[in-house]
Design a protein around this motif. Structure first.
Motif, PDB file in Angstrom:
ATOM      1  N   SER A 104       0.807  -1.223   0.000  1.00 27.55           N
ATOM      2  CA  SER A 104       0.000   0.000   0.000  1.00 27.55           C
ATOM      3  C   SER A 104       0.841   1.275   0.000  1.00 27.55           C
ATOM      4  O   SER A 104       0.293   2.374  -0.072  1.00 27.55           O
ATOM      5  N   LEU A 105       2.169   1.137   0.074  1.00 29.01           N
ATOM      6  CA  LEU A 105       3.062   2.307   0.048  1.00 29.01           C
ATOM      7  C   LEU A 105       3.862   2.294  -1.249  1.00 29.01           C
ATOM      8  O   LEU A 105       4.422   1.271  -1.624  1.00 29.01           O
ATOM      9  N   ASN A 106       3.921   3.425  -1.911  1.00 28.17           N
ATOM     10  CA  ASN A 106       4.678   3.535  -3.165  1.00 28.17           C
ATOM     11  C   ASN A 106       6.171   3.387  -2.876  1.00 28.17           C
ATOM     12  O   ASN A 106       6.755   4.217  -2.173  1.00 28.17           O
ATOM     13  N   PRO A 107       6.811   2.336  -3.408  1.00 26.94           N
ATOM     14  CA  PRO A 107       8.228   2.109  -3.079  1.00 26.94           C
ATOM     15  C   PRO A 107       9.168   3.166  -3.654  1.00 26.94           C
ATOM     16  O   PRO A 107      10.320   3.251  -3.235  1.00 26.94           O
ATOM     17  N   ARG A 108       8.677   3.978  -4.595  1.00 28.01           N
ATOM     18  CA  ARG A 108       9.519   5.003  -5.233  1.00 28.01           C
ATOM     19  C   ARG A 108       9.396   6.370  -4.570  1.00 28.01           C
ATOM     20  O   ARG A 108      10.053   7.321  -4.991  1.00 28.01           O
ATOM     21  N   MET A 109       8.555   6.453  -3.552  1.00 27.22           N
ATOM     22  CA  MET A 109       8.351   7.728  -2.865  1.00 27.22           C
ATOM     23  C   MET A 109       8.953   7.674  -1.470  1.00 27.22           C
ATOM     24  O   MET A 109       8.890   6.649  -0.795  1.00 27.22           O
ATOM     25  N   ARG A 110       9.541   8.801  -1.058  1.00 34.45           N
ATOM     26  CA  ARG A 110      10.028   8.910   0.313  1.00 34.45           C
ATOM     27  C   ARG A 110       8.842   9.116   1.255  1.00 34.45           C
ATOM     28  O   ARG A 110       7.744   9.495   0.838  1.00 34.45           O
ATOM     29  N   VAL A 111       9.098   8.886   2.525  1.00 29.16           N
ATOM     30  CA  VAL A 111       8.026   8.933   3.513  1.00 29.16           C
ATOM     31  C   VAL A 111       7.354  10.300   3.564  1.00 29.16           C
ATOM     32  O   VAL A 111       6.126  10.393   3.695  1.00 29.16           O
ATOM     33  N   ASP A 112       8.120  11.371   3.442  1.00 33.37           N
ATOM     34  CA  ASP A 112       7.499  12.693   3.511  1.00 33.37           C
ATOM     35  C   ASP A 112       6.507  12.899   2.373  1.00 33.37           C
ATOM     36  O   ASP A 112       5.455  13.522   2.555  1.00 33.37           O
ATOM     37  N   ALA A 113       6.796  12.328   1.191  1.00 33.85           N
ATOM     38  CA  ALA A 113       5.876  12.448   0.060  1.00 33.85           C
ATOM     39  C   ALA A 113       4.672  11.528   0.219  1.00 33.85           C
ATOM     40  O   ALA A 113       3.543  11.894  -0.138  1.00 33.85           O
ATOM     41  N   ILE A 114       4.898  10.344   0.778  1.00 31.61           N
ATOM     42  CA  ILE A 114       3.802   9.391   0.972  1.00 31.61           C
ATOM     43  C   ILE A 114       2.756   9.953   1.925  1.00 31.61           C
ATOM     44  O   ILE A 114       1.552   9.956   1.642  1.00 31.61           O
ATOM     45  N   ILE A 115       3.215  10.433   3.067  1.00 29.68           N
ATOM     46  CA  ILE A 115       2.281  10.963   4.069  1.00 29.68           C
ATOM     47  C   ILE A 115       1.748  12.328   3.655  1.00 29.68           C
ATOM     48  O   ILE A 115       0.587  12.666   3.909  1.00 29.68           O
ATOM     49  N   GLY A 116       2.588  13.109   2.996  1.00 31.30           N
ATOM     50  CA  GLY A 116       2.192  14.467   2.629  1.00 31.30           C
ATOM     51  C   GLY A 116       1.312  14.559   1.410  1.00 31.30           C
ATOM     52  O   GLY A 116       0.689  15.603   1.166  1.00 31.30           O
ATOM     53  N   GLU A 117       1.220  13.485   0.619  1.00 33.58           N
ATOM     54  CA  GLU A 117       0.446  13.545  -0.625  1.00 33.58           C
ATOM     55  C   GLU A 117      -1.016  13.948  -0.408  1.00 33.58           C
ATOM     56  O   GLU A 117      -1.534  14.820  -1.124  1.00 33.58           O
ATOM     57  N   PRO A 118      -1.747  13.359   0.567  1.00 30.60           N
ATOM     58  CA  PRO A 118      -3.131  13.804   0.780  1.00 30.60           C
ATOM     59  C   PRO A 118      -3.216  15.279   1.164  1.00 30.60           C
ATOM     60  O   PRO A 118      -4.148  15.982   0.746  1.00 30.60           O
ATOM     61  N   LEU A 119      -2.261  15.751   1.946  1.00 30.17           N
ATOM     62  CA  LEU A 119      -2.262  17.162   2.347  1.00 30.17           C
ATOM     63  C   LEU A 119      -1.975  18.065   1.159  1.00 30.17           C
ATOM     64  O   LEU A 119      -2.628  19.102   0.974  1.00 30.17           O
ATOM     65  N   ALA A 120      -1.005  17.680   0.334  1.00 29.39           N
ATOM     66  CA  ALA A 120      -0.661  18.486  -0.835  1.00 29.39           C
ATOM     67  C   ALA A 120      -1.817  18.555  -1.823  1.00 29.39           C
ATOM     68  O   ALA A 120      -2.009  19.572  -2.505  1.00 29.39           O
ATOM     69  N   THR A 121      -2.595  17.491  -1.896  1.00 27.80           N
ATOM     70  CA  THR A 121      -3.719  17.435  -2.837  1.00 27.80           C
ATOM     71  C   THR A 121      -4.914  18.229  -2.342  1.00 27.80           C
ATOM     72  O   THR A 121      -5.620  18.866  -3.139  1.00 27.80           O
ATOM     73  N   ASN A 122      -5.153  18.215  -1.029  1.00 28.57           N
ATOM     74  CA  ASN A 122      -6.390  18.772  -0.489  1.00 28.57           C
ATOM     75  C   ASN A 122      -6.231  20.101   0.238  1.00 28.57           C
ATOM     76  O   ASN A 122      -7.234  20.771   0.486  1.00 28.57           O
ATOM     77  N   GLU A 123      -5.014  20.461   0.598  1.00 27.84           N
ATOM     78  CA  GLU A 123      -4.824  21.700   1.349  1.00 27.84           C
ATOM     79  C   GLU A 123      -3.681  22.521   0.751  1.00 27.84           C
ATOM     80  O   GLU A 123      -2.748  21.961   0.178  1.00 27.84           O
ATOM     81  N   ARG A 124      -3.768  23.813   0.895  1.00 23.62           N
ATOM     82  CA  ARG A 124      -2.729  24.718   0.403  1.00 23.62           C
ATOM     83  C   ARG A 124      -1.751  25.013   1.532  1.00 23.62           C
ATOM     84  O   ARG A 124      -1.994  25.849   2.396  1.00 23.62           O
ATOM     85  N   LEU A 125      -0.663  24.281   1.537  1.00 28.19           N
ATOM     86  CA  LEU A 125       0.350  24.451   2.573  1.00 28.19           C
ATOM     87  C   LEU A 125       1.697  24.738   1.924  1.00 28.19           C
ATOM     88  O   LEU A 125       2.006  24.222   0.844  1.00 28.19           O
ATOM     89  N   SER A 126       2.479  25.573   2.592  1.00 25.75           N
ATOM     90  CA  SER A 126       3.845  25.789   2.122  1.00 25.75           C
ATOM     91  C   SER A 126       4.655  24.527   2.327  1.00 25.75           C
ATOM     92  O   SER A 126       4.270  23.634   3.088  1.00 25.75           O
TER      93      SER A 126
END
Length: 333
Positions: A103-125
């Motif tokens: 269920s985890l993308n092996p090509r993505m680092r942890v910060d991108a894996i966990i941060g992906e929903p936030l980056a998609t749904n919220e405007r954060l720096s």
């Protein structure tokens, strides 16, 4: 207000037909079930493979559409939700699946894996996003240095902690846990289950907890629903279902589970045969061909969930002492 409510939820799949014709057959994966999940509580769902547990999870996650019946979230029928309403629902309902590596993308680092929903749904720096991911890692007991690592650099239990952190990124109200510890070593399972309980107490989460491990379900759940061949046959307070099951199928399941006390004596209950095909389920009570207490009427009349003492049971054995539950769909108490 009830958080999630299913009423006569049904999912049938059609096989056959197509370009070359052939007999069309219907798989009754979920066959008219009703249940409720209250805020901050856990509903455990148990049963043998093929009973419809995972299909139920897919229906709740909107990965499958129901054939019939209704799903309501905070009183709103999901069938009536528009695009923004469905988007809000998907934010409020997240999932943790069985295999954390798959269920985890092996090509993505942890910060991108966990941060992906936030980056998609919220405007954060970038800085705010990284800080939020660090908070989530701390919440599940992983160090900040995990941010820059890949999934293969973690153990199975650590990967499941990452998956849990990702599920919490959008502050959901309900998390669907589909066999969340079955792929882990026995020594790690208790750690993950205790983490989930701590998160529930801290964040007020509700869980739909699906598992084969009856001890885990009894440990985690406030209520337990037992499924057999697409139907719920028993549902009630977790302790009552685990220690004093009423339905013969539930009795056999818990008799086969490892006891909490090694000195505990249990009656051996053997269920003969295999689970029938959901394409051609038995008439009447679906369990009657394997039931050690089956009566002639069980092959002809399908029992309904009715109140027997302290929980709901679908069995003709208790017709004389059962009471209907007025005003509530079958399966909700």
């Amino acid at each position: 207000m009830t958080l999630l409510e299913a009423e006569n939820l049904t999912r049938h799949f059609t096989l056959g037909g197509g370009l070359f014709g052939g007999e069309r057959r219907v798989v009754r994966a979920v066959d008219g079930i009703s249940f409720a999940v209250e805020p901050g509580t856990t509903l455990g769902v148990v049963g043998e493979s093929g009973c419809g547990k995972t299909t139920t999870a897919r229906l709740v996650l909107r990965l499958d559409e129901p054939t019939a019946g209704a799903l309501r979230f905070e009183g709103r029928d999901l069938a009536t939700l528009d695009g923004s309403g469905l988007s809000d629902y998907r934010r409020s309902v997240q999932a943790v699946f069985q295999d954390p590596f798959a269920s985890l993308n092996p090509r993505m680092r942890v910060d991108a894996i966990i941060g992906e929903p936030l980056a998609t749904n919220e405007r954060l720096s970038r800085a705010a996003l990284r800080a939020r991911v660090s908070e989530l890692l701390d919440l599940v007991g992983l160090p900040a240095r995990s941010l820059d690592l890949f999934p293969h650099e973690f153990s199975g239990g650590q990967r499941q902690r990452i998956a849990i952190a990702r599920s919490l990124a959008l502050s959901p109200k309900l998390v669907v846990l589909d066999e969340p510890v079955s792929a882990l070593d026995v020594s790690i399972r208790a750690q993950i289950l205790n983490l989930l309980r701590d998160l529930q107490a801290r964040l007020g989460l509700a869980y739909l907890f699906i598992a084969h491990d009856l001890a885990a379900v009894a440990h985690m759940s406030h209520r337990i629903a037992v499924m057999y061949l697409g139907r719920i046959v028993e549902v009630g307070d977790a302790r009552a279902v685990a220690t004093a099951p009423r339905h013969p199928y539930t009795q056999a399941l818990f008799a086969a589970a490892l006891p909490a006390d090694p000195d505990e004596q249990r009656e051996e209950i053997i269920i003969p045969g295999e689970v029938p095909s959901p394409i051609a389920p038995p008439s009447g009570c679906h369990f009657h061909p394997r039931c050690p207490q089956a009566m002639p009427r069980c092959a002809q009349e399908s029992p309904t969930l009715r109140l027997v003492e302290d929980h709901l049971t679908s069995c003709h054995l208790y017709d004389s002492e059962a009471a209907a539950v007025p005003g509530l769909p079958s399966g909700i108490s």
